[in-house]
Design a protein around this motif. Structure first.
Motif, mmCIF file in Angstrom:
data_model
loop_
_atom_site.group_PDB
_atom_site.id
_atom_site.type_symbol
_atom_site.label_atom_id
_atom_site.label_comp_id
_atom_site.label_asym_id
_atom_site.label_seq_id
_atom_site.Cartn_x
_atom_site.Cartn_y
_atom_site.Cartn_z
ATOM 1 N N ILE A 145 10.945 93.496 83.118
ATOM 2 C CA ILE A 145 11.800 92.707 84.013
ATOM 3 C C ILE A 145 11.442 91.234 83.907
ATOM 4 O O ILE A 145 12.310 90.364 83.758
ATOM 5 C CB ILE A 145 11.673 93.200 85.463
ATOM 6 C CG1 ILE A 145 12.209 94.632 85.602
ATOM 7 C CG2 ILE A 145 12.420 92.261 86.417
ATOM 8 C CD1 ILE A 145 12.027 95.228 86.977
ATOM 9 N N GLU A 146 10.155 90.938 83.966
ATOM 10 C CA GLU A 146 9.703 89.549 83.870
ATOM 11 C C GLU A 146 10.042 88.956 82.506
ATOM 12 O O GLU A 146 10.409 87.769 82.407
ATOM 13 C CB GLU A 146 8.198 89.462 84.131
ATOM 14 C CG GLU A 146 7.806 89.825 85.555
ATOM 15 C CD GLU A 146 6.314 89.642 85.801
ATOM 16 O OE1 GLU A 146 5.601 89.208 84.869
ATOM 17 O OE2 GLU A 146 5.876 89.937 86.926
ATOM 18 N N ASN A 147 9.932 89.747 81.460
ATOM 19 C CA ASN A 147 10.260 89.255 80.121
ATOM 20 C C ASN A 147 11.727 88.853 80.025
ATOM 21 O O ASN A 147 12.057 87.803 79.451
ATOM 22 C CB ASN A 147 9.947 90.331 79.075
ATOM 23 C CG ASN A 147 8.466 90.574 78.900
ATOM 24 O OD1 ASN A 147 7.649 89.693 79.162
ATOM 25 N ND2 ASN A 147 8.103 91.773 78.461
ATOM 26 N N PHE A 148 12.610 89.679 80.584
ATOM 27 C CA PHE A 148 14.036 89.357 80.543
ATOM 28 C C PHE A 148 14.355 88.158 81.446
ATOM 29 O O PHE A 148 15.190 87.322 81.100
ATOM 30 C CB PHE A 148 14.879 90.565 80.943
ATOM 31 C CG PHE A 148 14.995 91.593 79.859
ATOM 32 C CD1 PHE A 148 15.747 91.347 78.730
ATOM 33 C CD2 PHE A 148 14.332 92.805 79.953
ATOM 34 C CE1 PHE A 148 15.852 92.283 77.709
ATOM 35 C CE2 PHE A 148 14.421 93.753 78.942
ATOM 36 C CZ PHE A 148 15.172 93.495 77.813
ATOM 37 N N GLN A 149 13.696 88.076 82.585
ATOM 38 C CA GLN A 149 13.888 86.921 83.448
ATOM 39 C C GLN A 149 13.507 85.632 82.724
ATOM 40 O O GLN A 149 14.164 84.607 82.891
ATOM 41 C CB GLN A 149 13.039 87.071 84.712
ATOM 42 C CG GLN A 149 13.595 88.040 85.750
ATOM 43 C CD GLN A 149 12.738 88.049 86.993
ATOM 44 O OE1 GLN A 149 11.660 88.654 87.019
ATOM 45 N NE2 GLN A 149 13.189 87.360 88.014
ATOM 46 N N SER A 150 12.443 85.682 81.941
ATOM 47 C CA SER A 150 12.001 84.494 81.206
ATOM 48 C C SER A 150 13.027 84.061 80.168
ATOM 49 O O SER A 150 13.014 82.914 79.714
ATOM 50 C CB SER A 150 10.652 84.756 80.526
ATOM 51 O OG SER A 150 10.791 85.628 79.421
ATOM 52 N N VAL A 181 18.322 91.062 85.860
ATOM 53 C CA VAL A 181 18.044 92.488 85.707
ATOM 54 C C VAL A 181 18.380 93.190 87.020
ATOM 55 O O VAL A 181 17.858 92.828 88.078
ATOM 56 C CB VAL A 181 16.569 92.747 85.344
ATOM 57 C CG1 VAL A 181 16.319 94.247 85.204
ATOM 58 C CG2 VAL A 181 16.197 92.019 84.057
ATOM 59 N N ILE A 182 19.270 94.179 86.945
ATOM 60 C CA ILE A 182 19.624 94.986 88.115
ATOM 61 C C ILE A 182 19.060 96.388 87.884
ATOM 62 O O ILE A 182 19.407 97.048 86.898
ATOM 63 C CB ILE A 182 21.142 95.067 88.338
ATOM 64 C CG1 ILE A 182 21.733 93.677 88.559
ATOM 65 C CG2 ILE A 182 21.460 95.964 89.528
ATOM 66 C CD1 ILE A 182 22.321 93.053 87.326
ATOM 67 N N THR A 183 18.164 96.821 88.745
ATOM 68 C CA THR A 183 17.569 98.153 88.610
ATOM 69 C C THR A 183 18.185 99.086 89.647
ATOM 70 O O THR A 183 18.193 98.770 90.836
ATOM 71 C CB THR A 183 16.039 98.114 88.778
ATOM 72 O OG1 THR A 183 15.703 97.648 90.083
ATOM 73 C CG2 THR A 183 15.417 97.195 87.738
ATOM 74 N N ILE A 184 18.672 100.219 89.184
ATOM 75 C CA ILE A 184 19.324 101.193 90.051
ATOM 76 C C ILE A 184 18.337 102.300 90.402
ATOM 77 O O ILE A 184 17.798 102.969 89.515
ATOM 78 C CB ILE A 184 20.554 101.821 89.372
ATOM 79 C CG1 ILE A 184 21.453 100.745 88.759
ATOM 80 C CG2 ILE A 184 21.319 102.688 90.371
ATOM 81 C CD1 ILE A 184 22.031 99.772 89.749
ATOM 82 N N PHE A 218 17.025 91.252 90.132
ATOM 83 C CA PHE A 218 16.040 90.234 89.796
ATOM 84 C C PHE A 218 16.768 89.119 89.059
ATOM 85 O O PHE A 218 17.151 89.288 87.890
ATOM 86 C CB PHE A 218 14.924 90.821 88.928
ATOM 87 C CG PHE A 218 14.196 91.961 89.577
ATOM 88 C CD1 PHE A 218 13.035 91.734 90.298
ATOM 89 C CD2 PHE A 218 14.675 93.264 89.481
ATOM 90 C CE1 PHE A 218 12.354 92.800 90.911
ATOM 91 C CE2 PHE A 218 14.014 94.326 90.064
ATOM 92 C CZ PHE A 218 12.846 94.077 90.786
ATOM 93 N N SER A 219 17.001 88.004 89.727
ATOM 94 C CA SER A 219 17.749 86.912 89.119
ATOM 95 C C SER A 219 16.923 86.226 88.054
ATOM 96 O O SER A 219 15.687 86.204 88.084
ATOM 97 C CB SER A 219 18.162 85.890 90.196
ATOM 98 O OG SER A 219 19.029 86.485 91.121
ATOM 99 N N ASN A 220 17.643 85.677 87.078
ATOM 100 C CA ASN A 220 16.935 85.014 85.975
ATOM 101 C C ASN A 220 16.242 83.755 86.477
ATOM 102 O O ASN A 220 16.540 83.219 87.533
ATOM 103 C CB ASN A 220 17.907 84.674 84.831
ATOM 104 C CG ASN A 220 19.032 83.758 85.243
ATOM 105 O OD1 ASN A 220 18.837 82.815 86.013
ATOM 106 N ND2 ASN A 220 20.212 84.012 84.731
ATOM 107 N N LYS A 221 15.283 83.323 85.681
ATOM 108 C CA LYS A 221 14.547 82.102 86.038
ATOM 109 C C LYS A 221 14.475 81.200 84.805
ATOM 110 O O LYS A 221 14.238 81.653 83.692
ATOM 111 C CB LYS A 221 13.148 82.437 86.546
ATOM 112 C CG LYS A 221 12.287 83.236 85.587
ATOM 113 C CD LYS A 221 10.955 83.593 86.229
ATOM 114 C CE LYS A 221 10.082 84.394 85.264
ATOM 115 N NZ LYS A 221 8.821 84.818 85.868
#
Length: 273
Positions: free
Chosen positions: A245-250, A255-258, A268-271
């Motif tokens: 999740i953190e890798n994709f945010q970077s 990332v939406i986890t169901i 989890f919104s991007n940063k």
């Protein structure tokens, strides 16, 4: 609310456990075993039916694949995977708004969206030949790209398919993948589908959503369909590795986890890095 969802989820898992042991059970038997009212049972059975896990008949229910159930071939993992895929598809369908034109590729997960697109005027443009066999809401206008048929997946590929896509601009794009990595982007196991997938990305004027269960996250298959910077959102299940999740945010990917067990989600919104 979370506690209530957890109770409901466990109760429905119990129903599936009973049906794995028996070929079929009557509603009366299930009510007695679970100690719940017939009304509550009907709601549970309807929910499981909607997810494609069971089939209902007058006075009872059974698993979709009765032979597999009798031979103990339908495993707990199989059921969990179907729960994940249907939960992902349902969330994605809820993102579609009335009046949207959307792209959907040949993914089986994306195809599940069609049964959740209800009471919305939507133009669905897809290269998935299997869409013709789906029970589609009357408000959905289905447009097939045409093209050469890739027999194994019944997908439409080739120059004709990409040409048709080049004449359309979509509001949203929904793609299933064989793998997605924050380093290498999205990939597929079918070479012929790469150009179609990428043309959908290029011709989308809005968000590009990737639908992938957690087993596909962090993997790269043979053929690349798009770079990670072309993706806006990843919709996956809550079993995803939290480091991913953190890798994709970077990489500025939402990332939406169901949570497929409790019928909830977390975004989890991007940063910007």
């Amino acid at each position: 609310m979370g506690k209530t969802n957890s109770i409901v989820s466990k109760r429905r898992e119990k129903i599936l456990e009973y049906l794995r042991v028996h070929e079929e059970l009557s509603n009366n038997d299930l009510s007695e075993k679970l100690k719940i009212s017939p009304l509550t049972l009907r709601r549970d059975l309807q929910a499981l039916d909607d997810e494609g896990l069971i089939t209902r008949f007058y006075g009872g229910a059974k698993l979709i694949d009765a032979k597999d159930t009798l031979n103990h071939k339908r495993t707990h993992n199989d059921i969990n995977l179907q729960l994940k895929l249907n939960s992902i598809a349902k969330y994605a369908a809820d993102l579609v708004q009335d009046g949207d034109t959307i792209f959907m590729n040949s993914s089986s997960t994306v195809l599940l969206m069609l049964k959740y697109l209800k009471n919305k005027r939507v133009n669905v443009v897809t290269n998935n030949g299997k869409a013709l066999n789906e029970n589609i809401d009357s408000n959905v206008e289905l447009v097939l790209t045409g093209g050469q048929v890739y027999e194994r997946k019944q997908s439409l590929v080739g120059d004709f398919a990409t040409y048709i896509l080049s004449k359309i601009t979509a509001d949203k794009c929904f793609l299933g993948v064989s793998g997605i990595s924050y380093e290498s982007g999205i990939s597929t196991s079918v070479l012929q589908e790469t150009l179609v997938n990428h043309e959908m990305i290029k011709r989308c004027g809005g968000p590009v959503y990737i639908l992938a269960d957690s087993s596909k996250v962090g993997r790269h298959h043979n053929f690349s369909s798009g770079d990670i910077n072309e993706i806006s959102d990843l919709i996956t299940d809550s079993d995803i590795d939290k480091n991913e999740i953190e890798n994709f945010q970077s990489k500025n990917v939402n990332v939406i986890t169901i949570n497929y067990r409790e019928n909830s989600y977390e975004k989890f919104s991007n940063k910007i890095t």
